[in-house]
Scaffold this active site. Sequence first.
Site, PDB file in Angstrom:
ATOM      1  N   ARG A  79       4.084  -2.137  -4.722  1.00 31.37           N
ATOM      2  CA  ARG A  79       3.536  -0.892  -4.182  1.00 31.37           C
ATOM      3  C   ARG A  79       3.786  -0.787  -2.672  1.00 31.37           C
ATOM      4  NH1 ARG A  79      -2.630   0.296  -5.464  1.00 31.37           N
ATOM      5  NH2 ARG A  79      -2.919  -1.232  -3.798  1.00 31.37           N
ATOM      6  N   ARG A  93      12.211   7.980  15.244  1.00 32.55           N
ATOM      7  CA  ARG A  93      13.361   7.408  15.965  1.00 32.55           C
ATOM      8  C   ARG A  93      12.987   6.898  17.349  1.00 32.55           C
ATOM      9  NH1 ARG A  93      17.455  12.333  15.010  1.00 32.55           N
ATOM     10  NH2 ARG A  93      15.560  13.345  15.763  1.00 32.55           N
ATOM     11  N   LYS A 112       0.354   4.343  -0.142  1.00 33.00           N
ATOM     12  CA  LYS A 112      -0.805   3.706   0.497  1.00 33.00           C
ATOM     13  C   LYS A 112      -0.530   3.674   2.002  1.00 33.00           C
ATOM     14  CE  LYS A 112      -4.131   0.016  -0.301  1.00 33.00           C
ATOM     15  NZ  LYS A 112      -5.300   0.872  -0.419  1.00 33.00           N
ATOM     16  N   GLU A 133      -9.968  10.857  -7.870  1.00 30.26           N
ATOM     17  CA  GLU A 133     -10.354   9.456  -7.681  1.00 30.26           C
ATOM     18  C   GLU A 133     -11.569   9.407  -6.757  1.00 30.26           C
ATOM     19  OE1 GLU A 133      -7.406   7.084  -5.545  1.00 30.26           O
ATOM     20  OE2 GLU A 133      -6.747   8.827  -4.410  1.00 30.26           O
TER      21      GLU A 133
HETATM   22  N1  PMP Z   1      -7.508   4.782  -4.506  1.00 25.21           N
HETATM   23  C1  PMP Z   1      -7.479   4.629  -3.172  1.00 25.21           C
HETATM   24  C2  PMP Z   1      -7.439   5.847  -2.308  1.00 25.21           C
HETATM   25  C3  PMP Z   1      -7.475   3.340  -2.610  1.00 25.21           C
HETATM   26  O1  PMP Z   1      -7.445   3.187  -1.283  1.00 25.21           O
HETATM   27  C4  PMP Z   1      -7.512   2.212  -3.464  1.00 25.21           C
HETATM   28  C5  PMP Z   1      -7.459   0.824  -2.888  1.00 25.21           C
HETATM   29  N2  PMP Z   1      -8.652   0.450  -2.261  1.00 25.21           N
HETATM   30  C6  PMP Z   1      -7.574   2.419  -4.854  1.00 25.21           C
HETATM   31  C7  PMP Z   1      -7.555   3.722  -5.335  1.00 25.21           C
HETATM   32  C8  PMP Z   1      -7.616   1.264  -5.810  1.00 25.21           C
HETATM   33  O2  PMP Z   1      -6.377   0.579  -5.825  1.00 25.21           O
HETATM   34  P1  PMP Z   1      -6.293  -0.981  -6.111  1.00 25.21           P
HETATM   35  O3  PMP Z   1      -6.924  -1.214  -7.416  1.00 25.21           O
HETATM   36  O4  PMP Z   1      -4.832  -1.291  -6.118  1.00 25.21           O
HETATM   37  O5  PMP Z   1      -7.016  -1.668  -5.009  1.00 25.21           O
END
Ligand code: PMP
Length: 293
Positions: free
Chosen positions: A52, A105, A153, A186
């Site tokens: 990732r 840049r 991320k 989420e």
């Molecule tokens: N969504 C967001 C916005 C996150 O920052 C994270 C990680 N803390 C997750 C979901 C969960 O991802 P992971 O299980 O890979 O930590």
Amino acid sequence: MELIVYVNGKFRPQSEATVNVFDHGLLYGDGIFEGIRAYSGRIFKLERHLDRLYASAKAIDLKIPHRREDLTEIILETCRRNKIQDGYIRPIITRGPGDLGIDPRKCKSGPTVVVIAQPTIALYRGDAYEHGLRLVTSSYRRVPPQSLSPSIKSLNYLNNIMARVEANQYGADEALMLDIQGYVAEASADNFFIARDSTILTPWTSTNLPGVTRETVMELAAQIGLTAKERPFTLYDVWAADEAFITGTAAEIGPVVEVDGRPIGDGKPGKITKRLMKAFRDLVTTKGTPIYA
Ligand code: PMP
């Protein structure tokens, strides 16, 4: 005790681990990171986190200045220098220092690489796993993939932070974020699942981060006789669910017992959630890349 932090090729005591104030990671949030966890001297799903990290870098057109094997070794060595058995690991790669102005840049000296490894991380109050978390639906929608893919991320967490600030203002533990169309996306820093009968359901990752814990939970569900599905769903489905939970590296699996003042199921952590929590604990404490080979 001071941590030892890796910064651009050197291991330094925390108080001396600094980056340039002209770093575009600081100035513009131009960079990416990972959150990884170690249990009992092993790093859980290190390969998936590195997948990732490199994918996020590629998505923002940032070249990580280390081959994967070398970055793996830097991460392991940072853990060793901090004597990590159980802990949380944070690699950060920024565009690096450059003149003011967003053009990447300008960052002529190349990316900044930092790795922090610390023995603990706690996101929620201590009894949250026993009694469950209370969420509120944020009025801020998750940034849509048309604007910035939520699958990257990146160091731009302000959308998520605004939601978390709002949750704090309401006295809730965490925020539930909807996508621009009103489907559940989420939590502010975790993926979100609902459960009904023996099926667990989570949204497709077009509107959220493809969580490593999310993926793990879906694999575990299949192994313990549950059905795991991905599809869009709305708050109606949350209200009607028997159970809900969040997943994340730092949060692990957190039972959700209330959303917007409404109890989910009977308002207590549910059976499916508890079974998954146990299966998850068994897995993370036995599998992973050994830190001390
Ligand atoms: N969504 C967001 C916005 C996150 O920052 C994270 C990680 N803390 C997750 C979901 C969960 O991802 P992971 O299980 O890979 O930590």
